[in-house]
Design a protein around this motif. Structure first.
Motif, PDB file in Angstrom:
ATOM      1  N   GLN A  85      33.413  23.991 -67.687  1.00 60.07           N
ATOM      2  CA  GLN A  85      32.255  23.359 -68.314  1.00 60.07           C
ATOM      3  C   GLN A  85      32.049  23.782 -69.757  1.00 60.07           C
ATOM      4  O   GLN A  85      31.209  23.205 -70.453  1.00 60.07           O
ATOM      5  CB  GLN A  85      30.988  23.692 -67.526  1.00 60.07           C
ATOM      6  N   SER A  90      31.825  18.026 -66.469  1.00 60.61           N
ATOM      7  CA  SER A  90      30.464  17.937 -65.960  1.00 60.61           C
ATOM      8  C   SER A  90      30.256  18.864 -64.773  1.00 60.61           C
ATOM      9  O   SER A  90      31.215  19.399 -64.193  1.00 60.61           O
ATOM     10  CB  SER A  90      30.152  16.502 -65.526  1.00 60.61           C
ATOM     11  N   VAL A  91      28.988  19.043 -64.402  1.00 62.73           N
ATOM     12  CA  VAL A  91      28.663  19.848 -63.228  1.00 62.73           C
ATOM     13  C   VAL A  91      29.195  19.183 -61.962  1.00 62.73           C
ATOM     14  O   VAL A  91      29.499  19.869 -60.977  1.00 62.73           O
ATOM     15  CB  VAL A  91      27.137  20.089 -63.140  1.00 62.73           C
ATOM     16  N   SER A 104      24.039  16.146 -64.465  1.00 60.34           N
ATOM     17  CA  SER A 104      24.975  15.648 -65.478  1.00 60.34           C
ATOM     18  C   SER A 104      24.326  14.622 -66.400  1.00 60.34           C
ATOM     19  O   SER A 104      24.810  14.392 -67.513  1.00 60.34           O
ATOM     20  CB  SER A 104      26.211  15.032 -64.806  1.00 60.34           C
TER      21      SER A 104
END
Length: 359
Positions: free
Chosen positions: A54, A65-66, A289
């Motif tokens: 990340q 993204s998460v 996100s």
């Protein structure tokens, strides 16, 4: 909201799955006995870019993204939940704190090597009696950080301490003068994470002070809780896979026990709980996100995924019968890991309180 991984995410997942199957799954038992994952597997993880999944690209990270982080953690945890937990604390807590709160010099000194995986970080926030005092032009830490996950594997620690201005985060290299590592007794689960106590005695550290530490800590706590839910998914998935495999191989009365309705119901319940939890995790990750607040959704996901892992592992042991209670089969490790994960970063009651308050 798209529930399907995109092409880039599939490539990352395929690479992580190949690593998990080829170099991790068969070695976990040995790593448990040794008290932590060895350096070579961390090098292999770094080669995939997972040290800075990340982290922004300007710090040599991948800028993912998460959602991608959760997918990666589930894949790793399906082979070793302890290693996945170490990566979560390195990536989403220690490194994220340096990115969010570190000065440009601190980011260059610490964040960039962490993002490339040339160094690994532990996160220490179980520090009620740890204090930071500014004296003679530098900060000194004194007190104890307890149960630091990854302390024996990391060469950097980001630690929370109380100062006159309130809670602050500090970074220092390991080993360091004034820091003594005390190995704890073997834990119930997550035995490969390499946890220990860190005792600080006037240890010199660098304070991270580019923003509001309290605000950032709350945001990092949400990501840590969601990441732990994703790791629980990996454990639940591994337990279900083992249960299905054994049910197909084990025969009674001349046919596999998978043909028996009680076994089928247990497998169906585990599969349903796993998929339900995955949807909750993906939804919470999607909201994060998009830059939206998702504390309620994360708490739901953590409670559901933790329960899915515990119940799924318990059913897998029952399906294995007496063998399930031995270390000849990995379901007993799934059971131990599931119970620790359920309590980590917010137990069931804490998550339910968070959901109720936000309802």
């Amino acid at each position: 909201m798209n529930f399907h991984a995109d092409e880039e995410q599939r490539m990352v997942m395929d690479a992580v799955r190949a690593l998990a199957e080829g170099k991790i799954r068969a070695q976990v038992g040995q790593w448990e006995n040794a008290g932590g994952a060895p350096g070579p597997i961390l090098h292999a993880i770094a080669d995939l870019g997972l040290g800075g999944l990340q982290a922004p690209e300007e710090l040599d990270g991948l800028g993912q993204s998460v959602t991608t982080l959760c997918l990666v953690l589930e894949e790793l945890a399906s082979a070793d939940a302890g290693l996945a937990t170490f990566i979560l604390h390195h990536e989403a807590l220690a490194l994220a704190a340096l990115v969010r709160l570190g000065t440009p010099a601190q980011q260059s000194q610490w964040a960039r090597p962490l993002a490339t995986g040339s160094r690994w970080a532990a996160w220490a926030d179980n520090t009620p009696d740890l204090t930071g005092i500014y004296t003679d032009g530098h900060w000194q830490l004194s007190g104890v950080a307890r149960d630091v996950l990854g302390a024996r594997l990391a060469n950097l620690v980001v630690v929370r301490a109380q100062t006159e201005q309130g809670p602050s985060l500090f970074a220092l290299a390991l080993p360091a003068a004034g820091v003594m590592l005390t190995q704890r007794e073997e834990s119930l689960g997550l035995c490969t994470v390499g946890f220990a106590d860190l005792n600080f005695t006037a240890a010199t550290a660098e304070r991270l002070e580019q923003g509001n530490a309290s605000e950032v800590l709350a945001q990092l706590a949400d990501v840590a809780r969601l990441g732990t839910a994703a790791i629980a998914l990996g454990v639940a998935r591994a337990a279900l896979s083992q249960a299905c495999r054994y049910a197909q191989e084990r025969e009674q009365f001349g046919k596999p026990i998978a043909t028996l309705q009680p076994i089928q119901w247990q497998i169906a319940n585990s599969a349903t709980e796993l998929e339900t939890s995955r949807v909750l995790v993906q939804r919470a990750a999607f909201l994060l996100s998009q830059g939206r607040t998702a504390t309620r959704e994360i708490a739901m996901a953590k409670a559901a995924a933790g329960q899915a892992a515990v119940l799924g592992a318990d059913r897998a042991i029952q399906i294995h019968g007496g063998y399930g209670y031995t270390r000849d089969f990995p379901v007993e490790r799934n059971y131990r890991d599931a119970h620790v994960l359920q309590a980590l970063h917010g137990g069931p009651m804490q998550c339910k309180v968070a959901v109720a308050r936000a309802a």
